[in-house]
Design an enzyme around this catalytic site. Structure first.
Site, PDB file in Angstrom:
ATOM      1  N   SER A 200       0.640  -0.886  -2.510  1.00  0.00           N
ATOM      2  CA  SER A 200       0.626  -0.723  -1.057  1.00  0.00           C
ATOM      3  C   SER A 200       1.795  -1.491  -0.415  1.00  0.00           C
ATOM      4  O   SER A 200       2.107  -2.622  -0.801  1.00  0.00           O
ATOM      5  CB  SER A 200      -0.699  -1.268  -0.522  1.00  0.00           C
ATOM      6  OG  SER A 200      -0.734  -1.156   0.871  1.00  0.00           O
TER       7      SER A 200
ATOM      8  N   ILE B 132       5.773  -8.505   7.467  1.00  0.00           N
ATOM      9  CA  ILE B 132       5.669  -7.220   8.178  1.00  0.00           C
ATOM     10  C   ILE B 132       4.573  -7.298   9.250  1.00  0.00           C
ATOM     11  O   ILE B 132       4.740  -6.795  10.366  1.00  0.00           O
ATOM     12  CB  ILE B 132       5.369  -6.067   7.184  1.00  0.00           C
ATOM     13  CG1 ILE B 132       6.395  -6.042   6.046  1.00  0.00           C
ATOM     14  CG2 ILE B 132       5.310  -4.731   7.918  1.00  0.00           C
ATOM     15  CD1 ILE B 132       7.808  -5.742   6.432  1.00  0.00           C
TER      16      ILE B 132
ATOM     17  N   LEU C   2       1.410  -6.033   8.886  1.00  0.00           N
ATOM     18  CA  LEU C   2       0.550  -4.835   8.854  1.00  0.00           C
ATOM     19  C   LEU C   2       0.910  -3.817   9.935  1.00  0.00           C
ATOM     20  O   LEU C   2       0.028  -3.226  10.561  1.00  0.00           O
ATOM     21  CB  LEU C   2      -0.945  -5.223   8.933  1.00  0.00           C
ATOM     22  CG  LEU C   2      -1.488  -6.096   7.808  1.00  0.00           C
ATOM     23  CD1 LEU C   2      -2.988  -6.318   7.970  1.00  0.00           C
ATOM     24  CD2 LEU C   2      -1.205  -5.487   6.432  1.00  0.00           C
TER      25      LEU C   2
ATOM     26  N   CYS D 283      -3.755 -10.379   3.198  1.00  0.00           N
ATOM     27  CA  CYS D 283      -2.436 -10.356   3.844  1.00  0.00           C
ATOM     28  C   CYS D 283      -2.128 -11.724   4.464  1.00  0.00           C
ATOM     29  O   CYS D 283      -2.881 -12.199   5.319  1.00  0.00           O
ATOM     30  CB  CYS D 283      -2.371  -9.282   4.925  1.00  0.00           C
ATOM     31  SG  CYS D 283      -0.780  -9.316   5.785  1.00  0.00           S
TER      32      CYS D 283
ATOM     33  N   ASN E 259      -1.928 -10.411  -4.364  1.00  0.00           N
ATOM     34  CA  ASN E 259      -1.035 -10.184  -3.232  1.00  0.00           C
ATOM     35  C   ASN E 259       0.066 -11.265  -3.244  1.00  0.00           C
ATOM     36  O   ASN E 259       0.163 -12.055  -4.187  1.00  0.00           O
ATOM     37  CB  ASN E 259      -1.840 -10.197  -1.921  1.00  0.00           C
ATOM     38  CG  ASN E 259      -1.187  -9.368  -0.821  1.00  0.00           C
ATOM     39  OD1 ASN E 259       0.037  -9.320  -0.719  1.00  0.00           O
ATOM     40  ND2 ASN E 259      -1.975  -8.726   0.012  1.00  0.00           N
ATOM     41  N   THR E 260       0.844 -11.334  -2.211  1.00  0.00           N
ATOM     42  CA  THR E 260       2.025 -12.210  -2.216  1.00  0.00           C
ATOM     43  C   THR E 260       1.669 -13.698  -2.060  1.00  0.00           C
ATOM     44  O   THR E 260       0.612 -14.050  -1.538  1.00  0.00           O
ATOM     45  CB  THR E 260       2.966 -11.821  -1.064  1.00  0.00           C
ATOM     46  OG1 THR E 260       2.210 -11.808   0.147  1.00  0.00           O
ATOM     47  CG2 THR E 260       3.574 -10.450  -1.293  1.00  0.00           C
TER      48      THR E 260
ATOM     49  N   THR F 250       7.615  -4.476  -5.506  1.00  0.00           N
ATOM     50  CA  THR F 250       8.974  -4.722  -5.014  1.00  0.00           C
ATOM     51  C   THR F 250      10.035  -3.893  -5.752  1.00  0.00           C
ATOM     52  O   THR F 250      11.027  -3.469  -5.143  1.00  0.00           O
ATOM     53  CB  THR F 250       9.272  -6.232  -5.134  1.00  0.00           C
ATOM     54  OG1 THR F 250       8.255  -6.921  -4.406  1.00  0.00           O
ATOM     55  CG2 THR F 250      10.614  -6.599  -4.556  1.00  0.00           C
TER      56      THR F 250
HETATM   57  C1  SIN Z   1       2.358  -7.153   5.649  1.00  0.00           C
HETATM   58  O1  SIN Z   1       2.208  -6.067   6.221  1.00  0.00           O
HETATM   59  O2  SIN Z   1       2.570  -8.202   6.295  1.00  0.00           O
HETATM   60  C2  SIN Z   1       2.293  -7.248   4.170  1.00  0.00           C
HETATM   61  C3  SIN Z   1       1.018  -6.754   3.628  1.00  0.00           C
HETATM   62  C4  SIN Z   1       0.286  -7.730   2.786  1.00  0.00           C
HETATM   63  O3  SIN Z   1       0.839  -8.740   2.350  1.00  0.00           O
HETATM   64  O4  SIN Z   1      -0.879  -7.496   2.518  1.00  0.00           O
END
Ligand code: SIN
Length: 302
Positions: free
Chosen positions: A21, A71, A73, A130, A191-192, A265
């Site tokens: 995603s 970003i 979301l 997120c 996730n990140t 990525t």
């Molecule tokens: C974002 O839209 O900020 C990234 C999405 C995420 O890290 O889940």
């Protein structure tokens, strides 16, 4: 027999290679580069109940072997997703896993019920991780809240449920165990990692959102470690994600315990990479003398 087909509780995929995603738009963006039908599945950008304009720019910055994003979301909201993208996605002859995020349990529940009205979705991935929106990680950092979201979504729909977890906690094992107990079919790990970039001459953070989420090769050893730790401790299928960029990376996650993987990525600089990895994975299974990929899953010896 399809030697790459994988089963993650109620979710069956033609092969373990998914696109993550937020790295593949709503798939149209990638159609010139990739044969969707060969993929294990596509996970489009997170959708929220209402449209979101996201965080102020700059929203991305490259770091050493990584990408920081903030970003926030950005998306057009659930109804626009249904109107503009769902039919197209469901026509692609691969599994489509909708990724959803909400501000509270009720948001998740209502989105799950609405998406359950459409035939053809393979599963829901719950973005409870997120780092770039206020409250975005709250569900994913607290085992009780994570279980509550997963349990409510399970009650609200008949689709398989995947919980996408954050690494920004002391113990991902604890959160994964809570998600499993609440009925998640699988967990996406991870996730990140929350990070930051600084323009020291201007004495300013580079990202408009100040903090961001780090992805890419820089996080691969960290994600791999978490996949392995959860695989040792929790009986739930794992989808590994974090810096996977070549077939050896895929195999490292699989032997560490991942049933499937997401390419993230790497799609930004090689949008056809997931196709290539499916082909290479098939060759590796044969080369290893296996009749099925599952013979390699979790085969790491320590
Ligand atoms: C974002 O839209 O900020 C990234 C999405 C995420 O890290 O889940």
């Amino acid at each position: 027999m399809n030697r790459l087909a994988v089963q993650l509780n109620r979710l069956q995929l033609a092969n373990p290679i998914l696109v993550a995603s937020g790295t593949f738009g709503y798939a149209r963006e990638a159609q010139a580069y990739i044969d969707f039908a060969t993929l294990g599945g596509i996970i489009p950008k997170t959708i929220t109940p209402q449209p979101r304009i996201g965080n102020p720019p700059p929203r991305t910055i490259e770091t050493s072997s990584g990408l920081l994003n903030s970003i926030g979301l950005d998306n057009d909201g659930l109804e626009q997703f249904i109107e503009k993208h769902l039919d197209y996605l469901l026509s692609l002859n691969t599994s489509i896993i909708a990724n959803i995020a909400g501000r509270n349990v009720d948001d998740f529940k209502q989105m799950a019920a609405r998406l359950n009205e459409f035939d053809g979705l393979a599963a829901l991935e719950l973005n409870i991780s997120c780092p770039n929106v206020s409250g975005g990680v709250d569900f994913g950092t607290n085992p009780k809240l994570a279980a509550e979201v997963v349990g409510s979504v399970r009650d609200a729909c008949s689709l398989p449920v995947i919980a996408k977890l954050t690494p920004n906690v002391t113990s991902v094992v604890e959160i994964a165990a809570a998600a499993a107990e609440a009925g998640a079919d699988a967990v996406s790990l991870v996730n990140t990692f929350q990070g930051m970039a600084v323009d020291w001459r201007r004495r300013k953070p580079i990202l408009g959102g100040v903090l961001g989420g780090l992805s890419g090769p820089a996080i691969k050893p960290l994600a791999l470690r978490i996949v392995w730790q959860v695989a040792q401790a929790v009986d739930i299928p794992i989808i590994g994600v974090g810096g996977i960029a070549c077939i050896d990376d895929v195999m490292q996650f699989i032997v560490a315990g991942a049933t499937a993987v997401q390419i993230g990525t790497a799609n930004f600089y090689n949008p056809g990479i997931a196709n290539q990895l499916v082909g290479e994975l098939s060759e590796i299974v044969e080369e290893q003398g296996c009749t099925h990929i599952s013979e390699l899953t979790g085969s790491l010896q320590t």
